[in-house]
Motif scaffolding. Structure first.
Motif, PDB file in Angstrom:
ATOM      1  N   THR A 186       0.839  -1.210   0.000  1.00  0.00           N
ATOM      2  CA  THR A 186       0.000   0.000   0.000  1.00  0.00           C
ATOM      3  C   THR A 186       0.869   1.253   0.000  1.00  0.00           C
ATOM      4  OG1 THR A 186      -0.118  -0.113   2.413  1.00  0.00           O
ATOM      5  CG2 THR A 186      -1.888  -1.167   1.176  1.00  0.00           C
ATOM      6  N   PHE A 187       1.964   1.222   0.720  1.00  0.00           N
ATOM      7  CA  PHE A 187       2.870   2.369   0.732  1.00  0.00           C
ATOM      8  C   PHE A 187       3.465   2.610  -0.657  1.00  0.00           C
ATOM      9  CE2 PHE A 187       7.185   4.098   1.239  1.00  0.00           C
ATOM     10  CZ  PHE A 187       6.899   5.267   1.919  1.00  0.00           C
ATOM     11  N   ALA A 188       3.886   1.539  -1.350  1.00  0.00           N
ATOM     12  CA  ALA A 188       4.477   1.673  -2.685  1.00  0.00           C
ATOM     13  C   ALA A 188       3.448   2.185  -3.685  1.00  0.00           C
ATOM     14  CB  ALA A 188       5.036   0.327  -3.137  1.00  0.00           C
ATOM     15  N   MET A 189       2.203   1.653  -3.617  1.00  0.00           N
ATOM     16  CA  MET A 189       1.157   2.103  -4.545  1.00  0.00           C
ATOM     17  C   MET A 189       0.835   3.576  -4.332  1.00  0.00           C
ATOM     18  SD  MET A 189       0.283  -0.358  -6.594  1.00  0.00           S
ATOM     19  CE  MET A 189      -1.328   0.130  -7.177  1.00  0.00           C
ATOM     20  N   GLY A 190       0.768   3.990  -3.094  1.00  0.00           N
ATOM     21  CA  GLY A 190       0.508   5.402  -2.813  1.00  0.00           C
ATOM     22  C   GLY A 190       1.621   6.303  -3.318  1.00  0.00           C
ATOM     23  N   LEU A 191       2.838   5.846  -3.173  1.00  0.00           N
ATOM     24  CA  LEU A 191       3.972   6.638  -3.652  1.00  0.00           C
ATOM     25  C   LEU A 191       3.941   6.786  -5.164  1.00  0.00           C
ATOM     26  CD1 LEU A 191       6.581   8.061  -2.754  1.00  0.00           C
ATOM     27  CD2 LEU A 191       7.772   5.886  -3.102  1.00  0.00           C
ATOM     28  N   VAL A 192       3.611   5.698  -5.881  1.00  0.00           N
ATOM     29  CA  VAL A 192       3.528   5.750  -7.343  1.00  0.00           C
ATOM     30  C   VAL A 192       2.428   6.706  -7.780  1.00  0.00           C
ATOM     31  CG1 VAL A 192       2.950   4.396  -9.396  1.00  0.00           C
ATOM     32  CG2 VAL A 192       4.530   3.472  -7.717  1.00  0.00           C
TER      33      VAL A 192
END
Length: 389
Positions: A186-192
């Motif tokens: 979820t952190f990676a998707m939000g960053l993208v």
């Protein structure tokens, strides 16, 4: 004081591992959506973790289930999770009465349908089917109460409430998660997403070649979407034209799965479908249904006849077994009678050995014997005369 204070890094790591690897379920508690887990599964999860394996020069953190329970008690006191109590939801009396009434009505309708179906059949098939139904009813009565419909496999609803005794116990106890860390995905998707939004806002600052390439990509994507929409409209128009010309007999769909909930490739296959719904199709359907009904009826009649043959065989076997005792004596009597008849026949064939003969019969027999001797002498005399001549 350390137990009640802030958690250590190791405790956070263990709690995080348990949060993302232990199987959890979600439910409502005090009007909020919460995730909970079962104590025994949490213990099993930690025993399979890296902390249960000893490193070089160090001891394993979890060696037995008791050590895991002690560590989970520490996590509970640090408020990573808390103990909850399962409370089963009880249905009100009105709902129970309504369900009973519905069950009775459904059972009555089913009995009426069965009686209508049985009325069109012969009496023999009725008797056999009634026996089958009685056997099925006896089996269903063992599991179900009379007047209630068949039970569907439904899970009993329950709600969670806070438990007074906040202790971690190994078993089927329920514990609700308070600790909710952010997962790496979820952190990676939000960053993208954030980077994509910032890049879109800085579109005027992009190089000229990138802006032209993005323009052509956007135009191509728009044309593709527009073509799919036009195809969807065109296939409906084509279906209506063919349906009106043929009077509703021919149903022709071009790309039938174009707007269906399927994958991208499956939406373009099959290319078309065609159905004929005229009088001949109705007749074929009726013939198929009638043939199926006849097959079922024939199979039922065969099963009934087989059962009758089995019953007849059983009755004959019982009769034979019952008559064996009395038949033994009869067989012995008949055997003796047959032997006596055979002896009498043999005696009659050999001559009247045991018959009484009177004097007159003896004289007649001697006279007959003399006559026969005279006839023989005359024959001998006549023979040489004939030879001389």
């Amino acid at each position: 004081l350390q137990e009640v204070g802030e958690p250590f890094k190791e405790e956070k790591a263990v709690a995080k591992y348990l949060r993302f690897n232990c199987p959890t379920k979600s439910t409502n508690m005090m009007g909020h959506r919460v995730d909970y887990f079962i104590a025994s599964k949490a213990v099993d999860c930690l025993l399979d973790s890296k902390w249960a394996k000893a490193k070089k020069g160090e001891e394993a953190l979890f060696t037995t289930r008791e050590s895991v329970v002690d560590y989970c008690n520490r996590l509970l006191k640090k408020q990573f999770f808390h103990r909850a109590l399962k409370v089963m939801k009880m249905k009100p009396d009105k709902d129970i009465k309504k369900e009973k009434e519905k069950g009775k009505a459904e059972s009555g309708k089913e009995e009426e349908k069965k009686s209508k179906k049985e009325s069109g059949k012969d009496e023999k098939t009725k008797k056999d089917k009634e026996k089958k139904k009685d056997g099925e009813k006896e089996e269903s009565k063992k599991d179900e109460t009379p007047g209630t419909p068949k039970k569907k496999e439904t899970k009993r609803k329950f709600k969670l409430e806070p438990h007074e005794d906040q202790v971690f116990l190994d078993g089927n106890e329920v514990y609700v998660w308070i600790y909710d860390p952010v997962h790496f995905k979820t952190f990676a998707m939000g960053l993208v997403l954030v980077i994509a939004v910032i890049a879109a806002t800085l579109f005027p600052l992009w190089p000229a070649e990138m802006r032209v390439g993005v323009y052509y990509l956007s135009v191509g994507a728009g044309c593709f979407v527009a073509s799919i929409l036009l195809l969807a409209v065109a296939r409906c128009i084509l279906f209506l034209i063919i349906w009106l010309i043929t009077g509703g007999r021919h149903h022709f769909w071009f790309l039938p799965n174009l707007t269906a909930d399927v994958g991208f490739i499956d939406s373009f296959r099959p290319l078309y479908t065609h159905e004929y719904k005229g009088p001949k199709a109705d007749l074929k359907k009726e013939e198929k249904s009638e043939s199926k009904k006849q097959q079922k009826y024939d199979s039922e009649e065969k099963s009934d006849s087989e059962k009758k043959e089995e019953e007849d065989g059983k009755t004959e076997a019982t009769r034979n077994s019952g008559t064996d005792g009395s038949g033994g004596e009869r067989h012995s009597d008949t055997d003796s009678d047959r032997r006596e008849d055979d002896r009498s026949q043999h005696s009659s064939g050999n001559g009247n050995d045991f018959e009484m003969i009177t004097k007159e019969e003896l004289e007649q027999q001697t006279d007959e014997g003399d006559c026969e001797e005279e006839e023989e002498e005359e024959d001998t005399e006549s023979r040489p005369s004939h030879e001389k001549s």
